[in-house]
Motif scaffolding. Sequence first.
Motif, PDB file in Angstrom:
ATOM      1  N   UNK A 496       0.813  -1.222   0.000  1.00  0.00           N
ATOM      2  CA  UNK A 496       0.000   0.000   0.000  1.00  0.00           C
ATOM      3  C   UNK A 496       0.846   1.271   0.000  1.00  0.00           C
ATOM      4  N   UNK A 526      -2.341   1.848  -9.344  1.00  0.00           N
ATOM      5  CA  UNK A 526      -2.308   0.526  -8.728  1.00  0.00           C
ATOM      6  C   UNK A 526      -2.690   0.578  -7.250  1.00  0.00           C
ATOM      7  N   UNK A 527      -3.051   1.757  -6.765  1.00  0.00           N
ATOM      8  CA  UNK A 527      -3.481   1.878  -5.369  1.00  0.00           C
ATOM      9  C   UNK A 527      -2.346   1.878  -4.359  1.00  0.00           C
ATOM     10  N   UNK A 528      -1.172   2.332  -4.776  1.00  0.00           N
ATOM     11  CA  UNK A 528      -0.025   2.381  -3.862  1.00  0.00           C
ATOM     12  C   UNK A 528       0.437   3.830  -3.755  1.00  0.00           C
TER      13      UNK A 528
END
Lengths: 578, 578
Positions: A496, A526-528
């Motif tokens: 994350x 990518x949600x990071x």
Amino acid sequence: MNRLKRYLPILQWAPGYGRDQATSDLVAALIVTVMLIPQSLAYALLAGLPAQVGLYASILPLAIYAVFGTSRTLSVGPVAVASLMTAAALAPIAEAGTDAYVAGAVLLAVMSGLMLTLMGVLKLGFLANFLSHPVISGFITASGLVIAASQLKHLLGIEASGHNLVDILLSLARNLAHTNLHTLAIGTGALLFLLWARRYLKPWLMALGMGARLADILTKTAPILSVLVTTWVAWAFGLAQAGVRLVGQVPSGLPSLTLPPLEPGLWSQLAVGALLISVVGFVESVSVGQTLAAKRRQRIDPDQELIGLGTANLGAGLSGGMPVTGGFSRSVVNFDAGAETPAAGAFTAVGIALATVFVTPAIAYLPKATLAATIIVAVVSLIDLPALVRTWRYSKADFGAMLATILLTLLHSVEAGIIAGVALSIGLFLYRTSRPHCAVVGRVPGTEHFRNVLRHQVELCPKVTFLRVDESLYFANARFLEETVLDLVNRERELRDLVLVCPAVNLIDASALESLEAINERLKDAGVRLHLSEVKGPVMDRLRDTELLAHLSGRVFLSTFEAWQALTERQPALARTA
Amino acid sequence: MNRLKRYLPILQWAPGYGRDQATSDLVAALIVTVMLIPQSLAYALLAGLPAQVGLYASILPLAIYAVFGTSRTLSVGPVAVASLMTAAALAPIAEAGTDAYVAGAVLLAVMSGLMLTLMGVLKLGFLANFLSHPVISGFITASGLVIAASQLKHLLGIEASGHNLVDILLSLARNLAHTNLHTLAIGTGALLFLLWARRYLKPWLMALGMGARLADILTKTAPILSVLVTTWVAWAFGLAQAGVRLVGQVPSGLPSLTLPPLEPGLWSQLAVGALLISVVGFVESVSVGQTLAAKRRQRIDPDQELIGLGTANLGAGLSGGMPVTGGFSRSVVNFDAGAETPAAGAFTAVGIALATVFVTPAIAYLPKATLAATIIVAVVSLIDLPALVRTWRYSKADFGAMLATILLTLLHSVEAGIIAGVALSIGLFLYRTSRPHCAVVGRVPGTEHFRNVLRHQVELCPKVTFLRVDESLYFANARFLEETVLDLVNRERELRDLVLVCPAVNLIDASALESLEAINERLKDAGVRLHLSEVKGPVMDRLRDTELLAHLSGRVFLSTFEAWQALTERQPALARTA
């Protein structure tokens, strides 16, 4: 005044010049003069030029360098490698020994002088840095081999041509049957004497009770002794009739002012050659100058050295001479003989001028084989094969650049050798830094320190990865960083937060900035979140107003531990063993 | 098997290929086909080639890329910049439109294919890193301007030639009086429609109640609409008789296998052009592929991408096509339309093949002005002037490389532009790292930390200097380090110990090693010991067996504090204020 002193270093020492210094300088000048006469003649021969061109290049340039140069003890004049490069540059434009060839040599000196002076005024001395040590060292070793081979024809008294080892050796082999035995006798005699003198003369003189310093100086005059003896032999026994090639009539008297030919075509043909002679000569000269200056805690100024060498070359060209540079062996002799100021160089110029006026008639009987022997003995010391082994052991990449330089110089030409060496060493450096060392780091338990997970037992957090980058980020490695980060994100599905730890990043150029922006965007997709830590002050100053910081999905942390505290507080830290 | 999968990425997805994926891929393929037909024709026109060459380049290459490529959604085919570079490379060898010219384009595709495949097999993808972001960005902006200018002649219906902006504009100005008003009407009509569609069509369709996705896709088909309408107008009103240039008869049917000409002279003439097309195309293609892959947390393998693009180009050349690469706009369309695997590309190939067989008769009436309008609208989006401002603000050096690329591309040629940009960005990088940041550091009182004396209040010792070097040491800065150290020693007459603090030194190459040895020797001559501290593990590993460590006058300390304790213990530490 200080500005004037910077551009006219003579003003730094001439006002306080006294009798003691003058005495030291005069003694050194006398010794260097005796050494420089055979060298000047020999290097003119090596460059394919009439003997007097070498003498002319040892008068005005020395006087000019005394005014503009910053080294107290450097002795300029014709040197072996520059002479070989002169011959190589002139080969395509004229036949050796013709008027056009001599005019070309004069033009090379003038162009080299203009280039060096311009580089000095524009403070472009750093360009010489592009010549890496392995390339220079390989180039000089290979040049030494080519030079030695090129002089064999004079020892054998036969014809031979070519500007690389293969051509020269093939050409020698074809004409070997015409070997002149008188020439061979004179040549090998001189060669053996010089080799013996280099090794055994000093101990022998000392065994006879002579002081070490005097023995050393006398040893250095062995070449002039071989010149005197063989000249007398050639004159007394009429060896010219036996087919021994002599230097022949040399115009007596001082050189007159000559202007280089002003054909644009010729200038552009010689441009690359002049540039290479300039840069190689400068690098050699500065390294000799620095070595000697450091011994007395003196300093030389490389940008002013460019001006010193440049004006010396202009002087060489305008007085009918060939390209000059600071020579290693004669500078060491000058230093050891006690030279204290550049005045020693000016006195040497007077010595050579007197020799040019009064001694030239005698030079007519000097066998070329003697000069060839002098050259061979001088260049043998340039050949540094242990450097190959050392470089091979230290770095295969540097060895590759060195080997390419050597092989191309031996098998093709000096110009191809040096250009390939420079291109290859730049390419190899970019390649090496294009895959910077990156390490995922974890916390050393109980401390604020972070270490490579592969080498130490550290704490990790599955949702936060700390990636340390051990290199400046710039165009050659920007894409690699993108790939490394995306690979990592692709592998660690739980991730994350990604923290880039940057203590060894000294520079982020515009390409790397774009890559970091791309990484930020892609990680966002990518949600990071992307964070930075330990960014150096100057790097941070430049990042401040950029899109990257404006759109950074995460934060910038001063220390990695601060990032650890902020990002991992609610998550259990897992201990992992190295 | 894994090795096979690496070289044949199709094996990674084909075995599990199912009906759902096929449906998505077919829909995407249909949309891309409709978009690709006018683009293929237009880029053939831009490259100075017959229209069918563009179609041929959109069949076999797409099918081959589906087998060897690693991006799931990249759509290859003719693109604007590569087409301009093709025209520039072919200009010196033949007249546009001649058989020799077409043969040259085929050869360029084959050579580019061989180069890319070879680079892929040898894993030389890092070579593309030499193209820095500012250079690529400047090059594409400048190419966009040149392309737009080159298409004005088709909009005006006049003759014009040239491969840089100045030549094109001068040529246009000379022939402006011959403007064909019918052509101008068709061309500006198409241009205005396309510009309107790009901006307002989607909102308008959505206002009519259409879903966002469908509206988006319909907007992307605007070019085919303009092609259909203007073709019908040209046919219905017999515009050919009014002097409107049409595409004309195009051979119907699929391409046949063609072999490139095997003249060595031609190959060497086109080598530089083919290399530049390859590298620029690869960089663009990879960056598009990575952007799209990251959105789905997929990865592409740059070295395998070289093989994918290389074999696609080989396929293009062998089937009579022109050089191809991954296109940005069509790949985005493919992605947005839902393509899931490279099969979408293969289906697109089938679509273009069908079009080539059945639609070519209608193409005869297509006005060239429509294609020119398509090209202009497409390349306007390539022109990124804000990037100039951004780069100027971030780094003057990077801006310099960018500006040189732009100016040379506009004023001279695309090849000169890109070569100058690469040379300049490498030169600037070496220049920047050639003067590394060095700081004399002192101890932060009471701690084990050391900081820059110029920025912090620290303790110093007059006989020991700690010099921190913030850069890897290599040939470009080795000499600078020597100068820095010798200057320091020359200034600080009391100095007895010098500690080089090396936490940011990631590499010491053979040149820097020699410089360190020289520094060690010169300091020894000057009575100063040289020590090292905080040398990184990998750097220390290489230094271990060297002369430097064998002859080092001082010691190697793990930490700077350890050096401080060992060297300063008996001397009073003086506090000095920043």
